[in-house]
Design an enzyme around this catalytic site. Structure first.
Site, mmCIF file in Angstrom:
data_model
loop_
_atom_site.group_PDB
_atom_site.id
_atom_site.type_symbol
_atom_site.label_atom_id
_atom_site.label_comp_id
_atom_site.label_asym_id
_atom_site.label_seq_id
_atom_site.Cartn_x
_atom_site.Cartn_y
_atom_site.Cartn_z
ATOM 1 N N CYS B 87 0.749 -1.269 -0.127
ATOM 2 C CA CYS B 87 0.114 -0.148 -0.046
ATOM 3 C C CYS B 87 0.779 1.197 0.171
ATOM 4 O O CYS B 87 1.551 1.529 -1.046
ATOM 5 C CB CYS B 87 -1.001 0.043 1.084
ATOM 6 S SG CYS B 87 -2.395 1.163 0.900
ATOM 7 N N HIS B 223 -3.234 -5.777 1.012
ATOM 8 C CA HIS B 223 -2.842 -5.854 2.139
ATOM 9 C C HIS B 223 -2.851 -7.355 2.812
ATOM 10 O O HIS B 223 -3.922 -7.974 3.396
ATOM 11 C CB HIS B 223 -3.610 -5.332 3.359
ATOM 12 C CG HIS B 223 -3.507 -3.593 3.457
ATOM 13 N ND1 HIS B 223 -2.568 -3.266 4.027
ATOM 14 C CD2 HIS B 223 -4.028 -2.818 2.778
ATOM 15 C CE1 HIS B 223 -2.647 -1.853 3.666
ATOM 16 N NE2 HIS B 223 -3.490 -1.502 2.910
ATOM 17 N N GLU B 225 -1.198 -8.569 5.151
ATOM 18 C CA GLU B 225 -1.482 -8.829 6.613
ATOM 19 C C GLU B 225 -2.668 -8.765 7.206
ATOM 20 O O GLU B 225 -2.906 -9.386 8.162
ATOM 21 C CB GLU B 225 -0.227 -7.811 7.393
ATOM 22 C CG GLU B 225 -0.946 -6.623 7.440
ATOM 23 C CD GLU B 225 -1.023 -5.766 6.090
ATOM 24 O OE1 GLU B 225 -0.851 -6.272 5.258
ATOM 25 O OE2 GLU B 225 -1.316 -4.436 6.247
#
Lengths: 787, 264
Positions: B87, B223, B225
């Site tokens: 990002c 993302h 994570e």
């Protein structure tokens, strides 16, 4: 010493009160820009034994404002609200309330409004709302883990449509621009459009934090602070003149001609600096734990420096001496500005002297505040003492020297109440001939349509804790602690149309629905917060509405007991009162906005609202009553309000909520959705319309009670209840469980493989809608209302 | 094996990124921007997480890219160590000239523009779960080292500027030819449709992530994570009901680990 003090005081500007006529005092006060009443000013002069200084009057004006002192509301809150319970760790005494999740972890919750600023400058106003509320939670030593925004805007198709849409868009922008950058997920909220908000939007905000019970930090000078001469350390943004008089502005009605002046009272937030401050605060909390010392920590919000400093000193029972020359600031401002400006992104620490260098290093070196934001830093600005005065020096003069408890004690008013009288009638209506058209019109209504257009702007995923996000169920759910299975759910609610008909039932239904929302995912309601948005309390009708609302919401809390504790209320641990939500055109509809926090022991058991499999059986609990007052159906189809507002049948409500929680815990349900706006029809349709929107509905209404009701009333009555999708093979156990709670399970049809929404009664097809056509109406309604 | 999760003022995904790093068995720590940049050489790999570094002043990633830590990372990249920008981290790598890897700033991640049927239907920030297709062959790129070509991932995005644009002629062609396009937005069946909502931000050729010519530096807008555990998935994904399973984003972190092992 005394002569010296008098000498100094004479050198700084005092405002003449003693010996003057009321009219002269009035003009002196207004001339100085002070809003307090003549009686209030006289009582201050009397306690001080002399004319007060300008700075003193500004400090009192802020501290005794409705916003800071709750002068009109406090007695009513105390009279009705249940604030204690077996799970309460801290009730509404400091910036946030705290309830226990288990023996180790706690939820911290705070709930505020930022209504007036958002009407004037929507973007900054809404952003500051988040900025302030997350500080309230963080300063308890907590990690901020979620926010939610209940929003009320005017009629997007009414006479003020363009202003309303400008406000709505700006508010949503402010929320995402601040919240996303800060890095806290937005997991809920709601939006209601209603013409009473044309000139006075409501922007409420709720924030949740997580803290270990043994690591809570208090917002007060610690017990050793007086004798130890603890430091008063100001951290964050340099003080400027922004937000001057913010609390006073929040405590008056909005007039259009004041718009220019009011802009100056709106604070300017900065999520970037806040993001860094939060990380530095984590290091402060760590230092405090390592050194095993107690500190006081508080955010600077309404009332600015004076409010934070004096409240912390007074709560510890101490006095303090402040030197404004040591404050880091953005310019050479007069002492009254430095004292009460509401500059954002600031905190205050009260800490032992031996920690001073370590604390300053955290902010000024490790996190390098001066290089992150111009003029930001940590500065020692004063000392705590064992006295009882709040003393402020500026350029060698004493500009304020007042009894600290008197300053923070505020004043109380017993306001007059008088029921608002108005004519309410139930409409004589013709049953619709074409239910397909009625359903499509209601699905497209701005108050029913999907909220997706708005929540796609919000970062719902940051932190990686999100289990259930906006749009997936009646409540949001996060798993805030890695390695722990528990989840924290949140929902918000308040229906202004009900509040208009009955402020009491408006309060009671808001609590009941927020609890149902949380229960519908399998979480147990644990605490309630409220933000009480009403008109001018000096008007007896507005004050009556406020008292009725508080009674109603308190009754729901008291009668829908904390699950597992018979006769114990669900406690209200935090809240806010926002009066003066009115313009010359009138007051907002009574809006006690409720947030409910629920706890689920295992996030793996939580369920959402979308239909899961074709063939699954659907059950209704909660009989329908002829109470369509304030309903979406009356409003959208007949353009009327009606009179028969939905009420809370407390015993039934409690049994339904408990039964749904138990059914989810046992794994009996595939999905669940609570019945509210739009009634049974909208509730069932929404289960089909949310993503992935793979299945249709085959509804048979014959079993739905009240069986004698006209079909439109059966479909659109907003009486409380749930629609439940049973897991295949578990229907028998589900029915048994519901009956054990003395509930009558009404089988109302099946999930269908066909992409159609079909409703039948007595063998006759009432409605037969294409799922994709229905979905188009439902997903476009809000986009069109906000464009 | 030690990973630095680089933190700038305004970064906001460092903690969950560190959780993911550790969960696949790597050591890791958060590396604050004002630490001595020289210390970075003692790490084996780097994550630049998402957020709003320096408040997105000038352009997203522009200020952070000029920090000493980024100069140090440029040196570490030249040694072949893996650097994953997620990002805002992707935006920083582009501004630092590490992606597409010519040393110059040759592309930008511009404001999202959602186009459907030839009309702009929305602009700016957008948060949702989307589908990704892995475009590169296995072992081509550090952050997708273990992924098969054509494998699909459900993963969240949350950004206002992820629309990859360039004015350098033939740059996109070169990225395609050199297999530097690592991820594209696609539908749930893996079809790339260059229209909103499948192409969620208007990115050129639906590109969601690219690597440098050597493959050790990866930038991606989604993302991983936040898709590390199955319980994080959206409600309608059947894997959500099996909360103990790994989430689709985990393979990015497993890939980095394997890449470091192989290149050690």
């Amino acid at each position: 010493m005394l002569f010296e003090l008098i000498g100094i005081l004479q050198r700084c500007t005092q405002l003449n009160i003693i010996g003057l006529a009321d009219s002269d005092v009035e003009s002196n006060l207004r001339g100085a820009g002070i809003g307090m009443s003549v009686q209030e000013a006289r009582s201050i002069a009397e306690v001080l034994g002399r004319d007060p200084t300008i700075t003193e009057l500004f400090c009192y004006d802020a501290m005794w404002s409705e916003h800071c002192s709750y002068k009109s509301s406090r007695a009513t809150l105390k009279e009705f609200m249940p604030t204690d319970g077996p799970n309460v760790v801290m009730g509404p005494v400091e910036d946030s309330g705290i309830v226990a999740i288990d023996d180790k972890w706690c939820v911290v919750i705070s709930h505020e409004s930022h209504n007036h600023p958002s009407q004037i400058l929507p973007n900054e106003g809404a952003a500051t709302g988040i900025g302030g509320i997350v500080r309230d939670v963080n300063c308890m030593g907590a990690t901020v883990v979620a926010t939610a925004d209940p929003l009320r805007f005017g009629d997007p198709y009414g006479p003020k449509a363009s202003k309303v849409r400008w406000v709505a868009e700006g508010v949503v922008d402010g929320i995402w621009q601040y919240g996303n950058a800060l890095g806290v997920p937005n997991i809920g909220g709601d939006i209601v459009f209603n013409e009473s908000f044309d000139d006075n939007c409501l922007v409420n905000v709720v924030s949740l934090g997580i803290v270990r019970r043994d690591q809570i930090i208090r917002s007060r000078a610690p017990p050793a602070a007086g004798e130890g001469g603890y430091d008063v350390i100001l951290i964050g943004k340099p003080t400027d003149a922004s937000g001057l008089g913010g609390v006073t502005f929040a405590s008056e009605a909005l007039r259009e001609e004041d718009e220019e002046t009011n802009r100056g009272a709106v604070q300017i937030p900065d999520p970037f600096l806040k993001n860094v401050l939060f990380k530095a605060n984590d290091d402060l909390f760590r230092l405090v734990r390592e050194e095993s010392v107690e500190i006081g920590f508080k955010d600077l919000g309404g009332g600015g420096f004076t409010c934070a400093a004096s409240e912390m000193g007074a709560a510890g029972g101490f006095g303090m001496e402040i030197n404004l020359d040591d404050m880091h600031k953005a310019g050479d401002f007069p002492p009254e500005v430095l004292s009460i400006a509401e500059t954002q992104e600031r905190f205050l620490i009260i800490s032992p002297v031996h920690l001073r260098e370590k604390i300053l290093k955290i902010y000024n070196e490790d996190w390098d505040l001066p290089n992150v934001y111009e003029g930001a830093r940590a500065s020692v600005v004063g000392k705590i003492n064992s006295g009882n005065r709040f003393v402020v020096r500026h350029k060698g003069e004493i500009v304020c020297d007042v009894p600290i408890q008197h300053l923070t004690g505020g004043i109380r008013y017993q306001r007059e109440e008088r029921p608002r009288t108005f004519n309410l009638v139930e409409p004589e209506t013709q049953e619709a001939a074409d239910y397909n058209a009625v359903l499509l019109k209601i699905l497209k209504s701005p108050n029913i349509a999907s909220r997706e257009h708005v929540y796609r702007y919000y970062d719902t995923e940051v932190m990686g804790n999100t289990v259930i996000r906006p749009g997936e169920a009646d409540a949001g759910l996060i798993a805030p602690v890695r390695g722990e299975k528990f989840g924290v759910a949140m929902s918000v609610d308040s229906n202004p149309f009900y509040g208009r008909i009955s402020p009491y039932w408006g309060g009671a239904t808001a609590v009941a629905e927020a609890m149902r929302n949380v229960a519908a995912i399998g979480a147990t309601p644990s605490t309630i917060t409220d933000c009480l948005n009403y008109g001018n309390p000096e008007k007896p009708e507005a004050f009556w509405e406020f008292r009725e609302g508080v009674k109603g919401l308190s009754d729901s809390c008291k009668q829908i007991w904390l699950k597992g504790y018979e006769n114990q209320p669900v406690p209200i641990v935090s809240g806010n009162v926002s009066f003066y939500n009115e313009s010359p055109q009138g007051s907002v509809d009574p809006s006690p906005v409720i947030a409910c926090v629920g706890i689920i022991k295992d996030i793996g058991k939580a369920i959402t609202q979308e239909l899961k499999a074709a063939g699954d059986r659907l059950y209704l609990i909660g009989p329908r009553f002829d109470e369509l007052g304030g309903s979406e159906y009356y409003r959208t189809i007949f353009n009327t309000t009606g009179a028969n507002v939905p009420i809370v049948r407390f015993d039934l409500e409690r049994r339904m909520i408990y039964a749904v929680i138990d059914a989810i815990d046992e794994g009996l349900l595939a999905s669940a959705h609570d019945i509210s706006n739009g009634g049974l029809a909208c509730t069932a349709m929404e289960m089909a319309l949310v993503r992935p929107a793979k299945f249709g509905l085959d509804l048979e209404l014959d079993n739905a009670a009240d069986a004698g009701m006209r079909t439109d009333k059966l479909l659109f009555s907003e009486s409380s209840g749930f629609v439940l999708e049973a897991r295949p093979g578990r229907e028998g156990r589900l029915v048994d469980l519901l009956r054990s709670y003395d509930l009558e399970p009404m089988e109302i049809g099946k999930v269908s493989r066909k992409r159609r929404i079909v409703m039948k009664r007595a063998g006759v097809t009432v409605a037969d809608l294409d799922l994709d056509e229905a979905r188009l109406a439902w997903t476009s309604g809000l986009v069109e209302a906000m464009r | 094996m030690k990973i630095a999760v680089v933190q700038f003022p305004g970064t906001n995904c460092e903690y969950e990124t560190l959780v993911a790093v550790k969960a696949v068995g790597m050591d890791g720590e958060i590396f604050r921007w004002n630490r001595s940049a020289g210390e970075l050489s003692s790490f084996d790999g780097y994550f630049i997480p998402g957020g709003f570094s320096y408040q997105d002043r000038v352009r997203a990633g522009a200020i952070a890219s000029k920090e000493p830590v980024m100069q140090a990372l440029t040196e570490e990249a030249a040694k072949g160590k893996p650097i994953i920008g997620i990002c805002n981290g992707f935006q920083i790598l582009v501004e630092a000239g590490l992606l597409p890897g010519t040393g110059k700033v040759e592309m930008a991640l511009a404001q999202n523009v959602m186009v459907s049927n030839g009309k702009i239907v929305r602009r700016g920030y957008y948060c949702d779960w989307i589908n990704l297709r892995h475009e590169a062959p296995p072992r081509r790129c550090s952050g997708s080292f273990l992924m098969e070509r054509g494998s699909l991932f459900k993963i969240p995005i949350a950004h206002g500027e992820g629309n990859l644009v360039t004015s350098t002629p033939k740059l996109i062609e070169m990225l395609n030819d050199e297999e530097q396009v690592v991820f594209r937005y696609c539908d749930k069946n893996g079809r790339v449709i260059n229209e909103f909502p499948v192409n969620v931000n208007g990115s050129t050729e639906s590109i969601a992530g690219i690597c440098n010519p050597e493959g050790n530096v990866l930038g991606m807008m989604p993302h991983p994570e936040r898709a590390f555990f199955a319980w994080q998935l959206p409600a309608f994904d059947p894997r959500k009901q099996r909360p103990d399973e790994p989430g689709p984003g985990r393979s990015v972190f497993e890939s980095v680990k394997r890449y470091i092992e192989v290149n050690a």
